[in-house]
Design a protein around this motif. Structure first.
Motif, PDB file in Angstrom:
ATOM      1  N   HIS A   1      13.922 -19.190   4.049  1.00 17.01           N
ATOM      2  CA  HIS A   1      12.741 -19.676   4.762  1.00 17.01           C
ATOM      3  C   HIS A   1      12.235 -18.615   5.742  1.00 17.01           C
ATOM      4  CE1 HIS A   1       9.997 -22.487   6.651  1.00 17.01           C
ATOM      5  NE2 HIS A   1      10.488 -22.122   7.822  1.00 17.01           N
ATOM      6  N   ARG A   2      13.150 -17.981   6.458  1.00 14.58           N
ATOM      7  CA  ARG A   2      12.752 -16.939   7.413  1.00 14.58           C
ATOM      8  C   ARG A   2      12.120 -15.751   6.696  1.00 14.58           C
ATOM      9  NH1 ARG A   2      16.863 -14.774  10.595  1.00 14.58           N
ATOM     10  NH2 ARG A   2      18.369 -15.454   9.068  1.00 14.58           N
ATOM     11  N   THR A   3      12.605 -15.421   5.486  1.00 13.93           N
ATOM     12  CA  THR A   3      11.998 -14.299   4.761  1.00 13.93           C
ATOM     13  C   THR A   3      10.572 -14.625   4.346  1.00 13.93           C
ATOM     14  OG1 THR A   3      12.709 -14.871   2.491  1.00 13.93           O
ATOM     15  CG2 THR A   3      14.286 -13.624   3.868  1.00 13.93           C
ATOM     16  N   TYR A   4      10.314 -15.888   4.000  1.00 17.25           N
ATOM     17  CA  TYR A   4       8.958 -16.279   3.613  1.00 17.25           C
ATOM     18  C   TYR A   4       8.034 -16.370   4.818  1.00 17.25           C
ATOM     19  CZ  TYR A   4      10.447 -16.966  -1.168  1.00 17.25           C
ATOM     20  OH  TYR A   4      10.918 -16.741  -2.440  1.00 17.25           O
ATOM     21  N   GLU A   5       8.574 -16.552   6.004  1.00 16.97           N
ATOM     22  CA  GLU A   5       7.750 -16.465   7.216  1.00 16.97           C
ATOM     23  C   GLU A   5       7.330 -15.019   7.465  1.00 16.97           C
ATOM     24  OE1 GLU A   5      10.294 -18.228  10.191  1.00 16.97           O
ATOM     25  OE2 GLU A   5       9.370 -20.199   9.917  1.00 16.97           O
ATOM     26  N   ILE A   6       8.191 -14.076   7.100  1.00 13.26           N
ATOM     27  CA  ILE A   6       7.883 -12.648   7.267  1.00 13.26           C
ATOM     28  C   ILE A   6       6.873 -12.195   6.219  1.00 13.26           C
ATOM     29  CG2 ILE A   6       8.854 -10.312   7.107  1.00 13.26           C
ATOM     30  CD1 ILE A   6      11.493 -11.566   8.269  1.00 13.26           C
ATOM     31  N   ALA A   7       7.131 -12.497   4.957  1.00 14.59           N
ATOM     32  CA  ALA A   7       6.240 -12.115   3.849  1.00 14.59           C
ATOM     33  C   ALA A   7       6.073 -13.333   2.945  1.00 14.59           C
ATOM     34  CB  ALA A   7       6.820 -10.948   3.068  1.00 14.59           C
ATOM     35  N   PRO A   8       4.984 -14.069   3.109  1.00 14.91           N
ATOM     36  CA  PRO A   8       4.783 -15.287   2.312  1.00 14.91           C
ATOM     37  C   PRO A   8       4.764 -15.016   0.810  1.00 14.91           C
ATOM     38  CG  PRO A   8       3.254 -15.210   4.164  1.00 14.91           C
ATOM     39  CD  PRO A   8       3.931 -13.862   4.095  1.00 14.91           C
ATOM     40  N   ALA A   9       5.184 -16.022   0.063  1.00 21.99           N
ATOM     41  CA  ALA A   9       5.172 -15.931  -1.402  1.00 21.99           C
ATOM     42  C   ALA A   9       3.757 -15.650  -1.883  1.00 21.99           C
ATOM     43  CB  ALA A   9       5.689 -17.228  -2.014  1.00 21.99           C
ATOM     44  N   GLY A  10       3.638 -14.742  -2.826  1.00 21.93           N
ATOM     45  CA  GLY A  10       2.345 -14.371  -3.363  1.00 21.93           C
ATOM     46  C   GLY A  10       1.628 -13.289  -2.564  1.00 21.93           C
ATOM     47  N   GLN A  11       2.150 -12.973  -1.368  1.00 20.02           N
ATOM     48  CA  GLN A  11       1.537 -11.941  -0.530  1.00 20.02           C
ATOM     49  C   GLN A  11       2.435 -10.723  -0.369  1.00 20.02           C
ATOM     50  OE1 GLN A  11       0.125 -13.585   3.187  1.00 20.02           O
ATOM     51  NE2 GLN A  11      -0.683 -15.400   2.172  1.00 20.02           N
ATOM     52  N   GLU A  12       3.503 -10.633  -1.154  1.00 17.48           N
ATOM     53  CA  GLU A  12       4.447  -9.526  -1.027  1.00 17.48           C
ATOM     54  C   GLU A  12       3.779  -8.169  -1.200  1.00 17.48           C
ATOM     55  OE1 GLU A  12       6.873 -13.050  -2.584  1.00 17.48           O
ATOM     56  OE2 GLU A  12       4.957 -12.136  -3.098  1.00 17.48           O
ATOM     57  N   ALA A  13       2.829  -8.072  -2.125  1.00 19.08           N
ATOM     58  CA  ALA A  13       2.175  -6.786  -2.397  1.00 19.08           C
ATOM     59  C   ALA A  13       1.446  -6.251  -1.168  1.00 19.08           C
ATOM     60  CB  ALA A  13       1.210  -6.921  -3.563  1.00 19.08           C
ATOM     61  N   ASP A  14       1.042  -7.132  -0.266  1.00 16.58           N
ATOM     62  CA  ASP A  14       0.376  -6.699   0.969  1.00 16.58           C
ATOM     63  C   ASP A  14       1.307  -5.888   1.863  1.00 16.58           C
ATOM     64  OD1 ASP A  14      -1.769  -8.149   0.023  1.00 16.58           O
ATOM     65  OD2 ASP A  14      -1.491  -9.830   1.427  1.00 16.58           O
ATOM     66  N   TYR A  15       2.621  -6.000   1.651  1.00 17.46           N
ATOM     67  CA  TYR A  15       3.608  -5.332   2.495  1.00 17.46           C
ATOM     68  C   TYR A  15       4.145  -4.044   1.882  1.00 17.46           C
ATOM     69  CZ  TYR A  15       3.486  -9.642   5.121  1.00 17.46           C
ATOM     70  OH  TYR A  15       3.053 -10.702   5.869  1.00 17.46           O
ATOM     71  N   VAL A  16       3.732  -3.744   0.666  1.00 20.83           N
ATOM     72  CA  VAL A  16       4.214  -2.550  -0.028  1.00 20.83           C
ATOM     73  C   VAL A  16       3.214  -1.417   0.189  1.00 20.83           C
ATOM     74  CG1 VAL A  16       4.800  -1.553  -2.272  1.00 20.83           C
ATOM     75  CG2 VAL A  16       5.409  -3.924  -1.769  1.00 20.83           C
ATOM     76  N   ASP A  17       3.722  -0.279   0.658  1.00 22.49           N
ATOM     77  CA  ASP A  17       2.895   0.920   0.817  1.00 22.49           C
ATOM     78  C   ASP A  17       3.001   1.701  -0.491  1.00 22.49           C
ATOM     79  OD1 ASP A  17       1.706   3.342   1.415  1.00 22.49           O
ATOM     80  OD2 ASP A  17       2.697   3.556   3.366  1.00 22.49           O
ATOM     81  N   LEU A  18       2.082   1.442  -1.396  1.00 21.50           N
ATOM     82  CA  LEU A  18       2.142   2.022  -2.735  1.00 21.50           C
ATOM     83  C   LEU A  18       2.082   3.544  -2.706  1.00 21.50           C
ATOM     84  CD1 LEU A  18       2.424   1.301  -5.667  1.00 21.50           C
ATOM     85  CD2 LEU A  18      -0.049   1.065  -5.819  1.00 21.50           C
ATOM     86  N   ASP A  19       1.265   4.114  -1.829  1.00 24.62           N
ATOM     87  CA  ASP A  19       1.184   5.570  -1.731  1.00 24.62           C
ATOM     88  C   ASP A  19       2.523   6.178  -1.317  1.00 24.62           C
ATOM     89  OD1 ASP A  19      -1.485   5.618  -2.496  1.00 24.62           O
ATOM     90  OD2 ASP A  19      -2.200   5.465  -0.426  1.00 24.62           O
TER      91      ASP A  19
ATOM     92  N   GLU B   1       4.859   8.698  -3.572  1.00 24.92           N
ATOM     93  CA  GLU B   1       5.265   9.976  -3.005  1.00 24.92           C
ATOM     94  C   GLU B   1       6.782  10.130  -2.995  1.00 24.92           C
ATOM     95  OE1 GLU B   1       4.988  12.360   1.212  1.00 24.92           O
ATOM     96  OE2 GLU B   1       3.278  11.120   0.599  1.00 24.92           O
ATOM     97  N   GLN B   2       7.483   9.059  -2.645  1.00 23.30           N
ATOM     98  CA  GLN B   2       8.940   9.099  -2.625  1.00 23.30           C
ATOM     99  C   GLN B   2       9.494   9.412  -4.010  1.00 23.30           C
ATOM    100  OE1 GLN B   2      10.816   5.463  -1.342  1.00 23.30           O
ATOM    101  NE2 GLN B   2      12.857   6.219  -1.796  1.00 23.30           N
ATOM    102  N   HIS B   3       8.924   8.804  -5.043  1.00 21.09           N
ATOM    103  CA  HIS B   3       9.435   9.026  -6.405  1.00 21.09           C
ATOM    104  C   HIS B   3       9.044  10.398  -6.952  1.00 21.09           C
ATOM    105  CE1 HIS B   3      11.265   5.153  -6.916  1.00 21.09           C
ATOM    106  NE2 HIS B   3      10.202   4.595  -6.382  1.00 21.09           N
TER     107      HIS B   3
END
Length: 139
Positions: free
Chosen positions: A112-130, A134-136
């Motif tokens: 429950h606490r993890t979904y308060e941090i990053a709600p389901a369906g909104q995970e991609a908003d927290y990923v820095d794709l660039d 670059e890391q890979h």
């Protein structure tokens, strides 16, 4: 249990199911970070200097509380019977197989606490794709 705006941690008491013996109590540390919003790192403290670490899909643990989930190396399903609601977690690797029994209540509270941090369906908003690309490319 600890949490901040972007991370959550908890210790979870669980039991290693051992054939022909009583279950062996263990402690696992659960770690979640918005920087990797789809994953939960589980560190099993088994008496060694370094814990054994596995990475679980957050959704796998969430679904496994209510119905069987997972294929292959990680499977999670609700346990039947008993006074306390529990969930079974089975891990398989080339080095062996382990089954754990964990109480649902603290696991569900952590999730429950993890979904308060990053709600389901909104995970991609927290990923820095660039940064991920670059890391890979630089590895």
């Amino acid at each position: 249990m600890n949490s901040s705006g972007t991370t959550a941690t908890a210790e979870l008491g669980l039991r290693l199911v051992v054939p022909d013996r009583t279950a062996v109590p263990l402690v696992a540390r659960l770690d979640y970070s918005a920087g990797d919003p789809y994953a939960i790192k589980v560190s099993f403290h088994v008496g060694e200097d370094e814990p054994v670490e596995w990475i679980f899909a957050r959704e796998l643990l969430t679904v496994g509380i209510v119905r069987p989930a997972g294929d292959g190396d990680v499977r999670v399903w609700p346990a039947k019977g008993g006074d306390e609601r529990t969930v079974n977690i089975t891990l398989s690797s080339p080095f062996g197989h382990a089954q754990f029994d964990a109480p649902v209540s603290p696991l569900a509270e952590f999730l429950h606490r993890t979904y308060e941090i990053a709600p389901a369906g909104q995970e991609a908003d927290y990923v820095d794709l660039d940064a991920e690309i670059e890391q890979h490319l630089c590895s």
